[in-house]
Design a protein around this motif. Structure first.
Motif, PDB file in Angstrom:
ATOM      1  N   UNK A 116     -32.302 -89.900   4.405  1.00  0.00           N
ATOM      2  CA  UNK A 116     -31.997 -91.107   5.173  1.00  0.00           C
ATOM      3  C   UNK A 116     -33.259 -91.938   5.391  1.00  0.00           C
ATOM      4  N   UNK A 117     -34.367 -91.284   5.683  1.00  0.00           N
ATOM      5  CA  UNK A 117     -35.615 -91.995   5.902  1.00  0.00           C
ATOM      6  C   UNK A 117     -36.086 -92.698   4.635  1.00  0.00           C
ATOM      7  N   UNK A 118     -35.784 -92.124   3.495  1.00  0.00           N
ATOM      8  CA  UNK A 118     -36.184 -92.739   2.233  1.00  0.00           C
ATOM      9  C   UNK A 118     -35.523 -94.101   2.046  1.00  0.00           C
ATOM     10  N   UNK A 119     -34.404 -94.311   2.725  1.00  0.00           N
ATOM     11  CA  UNK A 119     -33.695 -95.593   2.644  1.00  0.00           C
ATOM     12  C   UNK A 119     -34.182 -96.578   3.697  1.00  0.00           C
ATOM     13  N   UNK A 120     -35.086 -96.111   4.576  1.00  0.00           N
ATOM     14  CA  UNK A 120     -35.647 -96.987   5.601  1.00  0.00           C
ATOM     15  C   UNK A 120     -35.093 -96.695   6.979  1.00  0.00           C
ATOM     16  N   UNK A 121     -36.006 -96.459   7.927  1.00  0.00           N
ATOM     17  CA  UNK A 121     -35.618 -96.200   9.325  1.00  0.00           C
ATOM     18  C   UNK A 121     -36.503 -97.043  10.235  1.00  0.00           C
ATOM     19  N   UNK A 122     -35.944 -98.103  10.785  1.00  0.00           N
ATOM     20  CA  UNK A 122     -36.697 -98.977  11.674  1.00  0.00           C
ATOM     21  C   UNK A 122     -36.826 -98.356  13.059  1.00  0.00           C
ATOM     22  N   UNK A 123     -37.756 -98.891  13.854  1.00  0.00           N
ATOM     23  CA  UNK A 123     -37.895 -98.427  15.235  1.00  0.00           C
ATOM     24  C   UNK A 123     -36.600 -98.642  16.013  1.00  0.00           C
ATOM     25  N   UNK A 124     -35.943 -99.748  15.748  1.00  0.00           N
ATOM     26  CA  UNK A 124     -34.683-100.034  16.445  1.00  0.00           C
ATOM     27  C   UNK A 124     -33.633 -98.974  16.135  1.00  0.00           C
ATOM     28  N   UNK A 125     -33.593 -98.533  14.876  1.00  0.00           N
ATOM     29  CA  UNK A 125     -32.607 -97.513  14.513  1.00  0.00           C
ATOM     30  C   UNK A 125     -32.963 -96.169  15.128  1.00  0.00           C
ATOM     31  N   UNK A 126     -34.268 -95.860  15.201  1.00  0.00           N
ATOM     32  CA  UNK A 126     -34.686 -94.635  15.878  1.00  0.00           C
ATOM     33  C   UNK A 126     -34.299 -94.685  17.355  1.00  0.00           C
ATOM     34  N   UNK A 127     -34.488 -95.842  17.970  1.00  0.00           N
ATOM     35  CA  UNK A 127     -34.131 -95.971  19.376  1.00  0.00           C
ATOM     36  C   UNK A 127     -32.651 -95.781  19.617  1.00  0.00           C
ATOM     37  N   UNK A 128     -31.825 -96.371  18.738  1.00  0.00           N
ATOM     38  CA  UNK A 128     -30.375 -96.205  18.875  1.00  0.00           C
ATOM     39  C   UNK A 128     -29.981 -94.744  18.690  1.00  0.00           C
ATOM     40  N   UNK A 129     -30.610 -94.070  17.716  1.00  0.00           N
ATOM     41  CA  UNK A 129     -30.344 -92.647  17.511  1.00  0.00           C
ATOM     42  C   UNK A 129     -30.723 -91.849  18.747  1.00  0.00           C
ATOM     43  N   UNK A 130     -31.895 -92.157  19.315  1.00  0.00           N
ATOM     44  CA  UNK A 130     -32.349 -91.426  20.494  1.00  0.00           C
ATOM     45  C   UNK A 130     -31.409 -91.646  21.674  1.00  0.00           C
ATOM     46  N   UNK A 131     -30.907 -92.851  21.831  1.00  0.00           N
ATOM     47  CA  UNK A 131     -29.975 -93.110  22.935  1.00  0.00           C
ATOM     48  C   UNK A 131     -28.701 -92.279  22.777  1.00  0.00           C
ATOM     49  N   UNK A 132     -28.227 -92.176  21.542  1.00  0.00           N
ATOM     50  CA  UNK A 132     -27.038 -91.337  21.309  1.00  0.00           C
ATOM     51  C   UNK A 132     -27.372 -89.866  21.539  1.00  0.00           C
ATOM     52  N   UNK A 133     -28.560 -89.450  21.090  1.00  0.00           N
ATOM     53  CA  UNK A 133     -28.977 -88.070  21.316  1.00  0.00           C
ATOM     54  C   UNK A 133     -29.106 -87.748  22.786  1.00  0.00           C
ATOM     55  N   UNK A 134     -29.668 -88.669  23.550  1.00  0.00           N
ATOM     56  CA  UNK A 134     -29.799 -88.461  24.993  1.00  0.00           C
ATOM     57  C   UNK A 134     -28.425 -88.333  25.640  1.00  0.00           C
ATOM     58  N   UNK A 135     -27.477 -89.164  25.232  1.00  0.00           N
ATOM     59  CA  UNK A 135     -26.130 -89.064  25.795  1.00  0.00           C
ATOM     60  C   UNK A 135     -25.504 -87.706  25.489  1.00  0.00           C
ATOM     61  N   UNK A 136     -25.757 -87.183  24.307  1.00  0.00           N
ATOM     62  CA  UNK A 136     -25.229 -85.861  23.959  1.00  0.00           C
ATOM     63  C   UNK A 136     -25.912 -84.777  24.801  1.00  0.00           C
ATOM     64  N   UNK A 137     -27.186 -84.967  25.085  1.00  0.00           N
ATOM     65  CA  UNK A 137     -27.888 -84.019  25.962  1.00  0.00           C
ATOM     66  C   UNK A 137     -27.317 -84.060  27.373  1.00  0.00           C
ATOM     67  N   UNK A 138     -27.115 -85.269  27.897  1.00  0.00           N
ATOM     68  CA  UNK A 138     -26.541 -85.400  29.238  1.00  0.00           C
ATOM     69  C   UNK A 138     -25.171 -84.742  29.315  1.00  0.00           C
ATOM     70  N   UNK A 139     -24.424 -84.786  28.224  1.00  0.00           N
ATOM     71  CA  UNK A 139     -23.108 -84.151  28.181  1.00  0.00           C
ATOM     72  C   UNK A 139     -23.198 -82.633  28.165  1.00  0.00           C
TER      73      UNK A 139
END
Length: 219
Positions: free
Chosen positions: A96-119
């Motif tokens: 996935x990173x080979x196709x490009x991962x912007x800071x914005x996309x990392x942030x969106x991923x982290x927000x989803x990951x945090x929500x899964x942690x809170x759950x």
């Protein structure tokens, strides 16, 4: 506004005895008192009451902060057809990173990951985080970042209770009687007791409260 969070059993996270029919009184972001529900509601009859099934405990610590938030990608639900629903790690993440991962996309991923942690009742993560977008997602959610010494054993998992006892996963107990200035941070799990929590895991979480805010509630 005062809020009483009541559960079938309250565990303080230290050597104090469990409280059947226990509750926590929240005043703003702070834990104002804890004890039997009947006593708290009698002393504060105007308080809003939230009743939860199961066991109310201190919030949990996930030891895999960097692995789950900076070395994993949590797909957007709109990407499920292509990427699935589980976090992408290792070779899948590299592709996935080979196709490009912007800071914005990392942030969106982290927000989803945090929500899964809170759950999963997580209120703190261990390990050094360095991506600004990830740190922003973590701190906006109110999670605490703890130092750790060495990587934890086993593969990264969202369940802080996988391979660990409830006592090991609770970094900060609920405040002692009469304590001031303690954040109201805790979680509730739909299990009958601590033994069942250790056996069934943090996927049983029905509510997570961070500094007085209800940040997760099972629908």
């Amino acid at each position: 506004m005062l809020t009483i969070h009541a559960a079938d059993l309250l565990l303080t996270g230290d050597r104090r005895a469990a409280v059947p029919g226990g509750a926590v009184l929240v005043d703003g972001r702070e834990c104002a008192a804890l004890g039997p529900y009947e006593e708290l509601v009698a002393a504060h009859p105007a308080a809003r009451v939230r009743r939860w099934p199961g066991v109310l405990t201190p919030g949990l610590l996930n030891p895999y902060g960097p692995e789950l938030l900076e070395r994993a990608y949590h797909p957007d639900p709109r990407e499920a057809g292509e990427l699935g629903t589980e976090p992408l790690m290792g070779e899948d993440l590299e592709a996935l990173q080979a196709r490009g991962m912007s800071d914005a996309r990392w942030g969106a991923s982290a927000r989803r990951g945090v929500q899964r942690m809170l759950a999963h009742g997580t209120v703190a993560v261990a390990g050094a985080l360095w991506r600004p977008a990830v740190l922003d997602a973590v701190y906006r959610a109110g999670l605490t970042v703890k130092e750790r010494f060495g990587a934890p054993a086993g593969p990264p998992v969202l369940d802080p209770l996988a391979g660990r006892s409830p006592a090991e996963a609770m970094p900060v107990p609920l405040p002692p009687d009469g304590a001031d200035g303690w954040d109201a941070t805790f979680a509730v799990f739909d299990v009958p007791d601590e033994a069942a929590l250790g056996k069934r895991g943090a996927g049983t979480c029905v509510a997570t409260v961070v500094a007085g805010r209800l940040v997760h509630r099972r629908r």
